[in-house]
Design an enzyme around this catalytic site. Sequence first.
Site, PDB file in Angstrom:
ATOM      1  N   LYS A  67     -10.448 -10.436  15.098  1.00  0.00           N
ATOM      2  CA  LYS A  67     -10.011 -11.473  14.164  1.00  0.00           C
ATOM      3  C   LYS A  67     -10.682 -11.347  12.801  1.00  0.00           C
ATOM      4  CE  LYS A  67     -13.075 -14.920  16.083  1.00  0.00           C
ATOM      5  NZ  LYS A  67     -14.175 -14.951  15.125  1.00  0.00           N
ATOM      6  N   ARG A  93     -14.178 -24.431  16.051  1.00  0.00           N
ATOM      7  CA  ARG A  93     -14.563 -23.787  17.294  1.00  0.00           C
ATOM      8  C   ARG A  93     -14.629 -24.767  18.459  1.00  0.00           C
ATOM      9  NH1 ARG A  93     -16.989 -18.772  15.535  1.00  0.00           N
ATOM     10  NH2 ARG A  93     -17.606 -17.609  17.348  1.00  0.00           N
ATOM     11  N   ARG A  95     -19.966  -2.393  19.380  1.00  0.00           N
ATOM     12  CA  ARG A  95     -19.918  -2.648  17.949  1.00  0.00           C
ATOM     13  C   ARG A  95     -21.221  -2.274  17.255  1.00  0.00           C
ATOM     14  NH1 ARG A  95     -17.558  -8.322  16.111  1.00  0.00           N
ATOM     15  NH2 ARG A  95     -19.468  -9.250  16.912  1.00  0.00           N
ATOM     16  N   ARG A 135     -25.603  -6.254  16.263  1.00  0.00           N
ATOM     17  CA  ARG A 135     -25.907  -7.661  16.011  1.00  0.00           C
ATOM     18  C   ARG A 135     -26.731  -8.196  17.178  1.00  0.00           C
ATOM     19  NH1 ARG A 135     -20.425 -10.692  14.329  1.00  0.00           N
ATOM     20  NH2 ARG A 135     -21.118 -12.196  15.890  1.00  0.00           N
ATOM     21  N   ARG A 177     -20.782 -16.377  24.839  1.00  0.00           N
ATOM     22  CA  ARG A 177     -19.843 -16.674  23.748  1.00  0.00           C
ATOM     23  C   ARG A 177     -18.411 -16.743  24.264  1.00  0.00           C
ATOM     24  NH1 ARG A 177     -21.643 -11.880  20.488  1.00  0.00           N
ATOM     25  NH2 ARG A 177     -19.995 -12.265  18.957  1.00  0.00           N
TER      26      ARG A 177
HETATM   27  P1  ADP Z   1     -17.820 -14.165  17.108  1.00  0.00           P
HETATM   28  O1  ADP Z   1     -16.477 -14.747  16.841  1.00  0.00           O
HETATM   29  O2  ADP Z   1     -17.752 -12.747  17.543  1.00  0.00           O
HETATM   30  O3  ADP Z   1     -18.657 -15.011  18.026  1.00  0.00           O
HETATM   31  P2  ADP Z   1     -18.793 -15.064  14.517  1.00  0.00           P
HETATM   32  O4  ADP Z   1     -19.367 -14.237  13.446  1.00  0.00           O
HETATM   33  O5  ADP Z   1     -17.541 -15.792  14.251  1.00  0.00           O
HETATM   34  O6  ADP Z   1     -18.641 -14.081  15.759  1.00  0.00           O
HETATM   35  O7  ADP Z   1     -19.867 -16.162  14.977  1.00  0.00           O
HETATM   36  C1  ADP Z   1     -21.179 -15.815  15.308  1.00  0.00           C
HETATM   37  C2  ADP Z   1     -21.949 -17.047  15.747  1.00  0.00           C
HETATM   38  O8  ADP Z   1     -22.064 -17.989  14.667  1.00  0.00           O
HETATM   39  C3  ADP Z   1     -21.342 -17.871  16.892  1.00  0.00           C
HETATM   40  O9  ADP Z   1     -21.610 -17.341  18.154  1.00  0.00           O
HETATM   41  C4  ADP Z   1     -22.012 -19.226  16.649  1.00  0.00           C
HETATM   42  O10 ADP Z   1     -23.330 -19.258  17.108  1.00  0.00           O
HETATM   43  C5  ADP Z   1     -22.050 -19.336  15.143  1.00  0.00           C
HETATM   44  N1  ADP Z   1     -20.844 -20.004  14.620  1.00  0.00           N
HETATM   45  C6  ADP Z   1     -19.841 -19.439  13.897  1.00  0.00           C
HETATM   46  N2  ADP Z   1     -18.901 -20.346  13.598  1.00  0.00           N
HETATM   47  C7  ADP Z   1     -19.302 -21.513  14.156  1.00  0.00           C
HETATM   48  C8  ADP Z   1     -18.751 -22.819  14.225  1.00  0.00           C
HETATM   49  N3  ADP Z   1     -17.578 -23.123  13.647  1.00  0.00           N
HETATM   50  N4  ADP Z   1     -19.452 -23.777  14.887  1.00  0.00           N
HETATM   51  C9  ADP Z   1     -20.623 -23.513  15.456  1.00  0.00           C
HETATM   52  N5  ADP Z   1     -21.197 -22.299  15.451  1.00  0.00           N
HETATM   53  C10 ADP Z   1     -20.549 -21.307  14.814  1.00  0.00           C
END
Ligand code: ADP
Length: 207
Positions: free
Chosen positions: A13, A85, A119, A153, A164
């Site tokens: 995504k 989320r 990754r 990461r 996750r």
């Molecule tokens: P992925 O979709 O692979 O988990 P992201 O970069 O979108 O990777 O998110 C990494 C982390 O950032 C999440 O696992 C979470 O801890 C935090 N995060 C991102 N967006 C949100 C959100 N909208 N609410 C709460 N935590 C978030």
Amino acid sequence: MKLLIIGPQGSGKGTQAEILSEKLRIPHISTGDIFRSLQGPLKKKVDEIINKGNLVPDELTLEILKNRLEKEDCKKGFILDGFPRNLNQARLLKKITKIDKVIEITLDDKTAIKRITGRRLCKKCKINYNIFTEPKPKNPEICDECGGKLVRRKDDTENAVKKRLEIYKKETLPVLKEYDNILTINGNQSIKEMTEEIINNLELKTD
Ligand code: ADP
Ligand code: ZN
């Protein structure tokens, strides 16, 4: 055009959001990227949460997002990646802005885990690679472009990924019920095929 992109970890995504952002000339807003770029005292607290695979508290997330959406470049639209989320975030988002389209990317857990654990990111120039799938680096530890070191990461370990994915199913998938304008794309295709499918289905004008 205000777009939301939703999908499990490893579905691509972020990659699609980046491509669409360039094609449509609207900003790609990733809450994960914003959290990773934090500096100062907040960084330590947020890193701790993220590295375990947990969600950052809603209030903080919403405050950060609100500030970002108020910037001038969001006037013409944006692609939101990683927000909302959970249902609470989806309801809060409704109060701030309307969403034109939701792009949902689907992917099975097995493929997701393989992609995520493979990754790699160049520490220097920030290019993304994957040691199992494309774009594959010639050497799994070195960037093809700049010779920089490839790193993983901290939340891309198998344990954090499983956590996750679990949170995705339990908390994020229900968010889709809040929208009726959803385009569902199979994430088990090449990056290019997915982009084409999105563009064709949304009838987006690009150059
Ligand atoms: P992925 O979709 O692979 O988990 P992201 O970069 O979108 O990777 O998110 C990494 C982390 O950032 C999440 O696992 C979470 O801890 C935090 N995060 C991102 N967006 C949100 C959100 N909208 N609410 C709460 N935590 C978030
Ligand atoms: Zn590099």
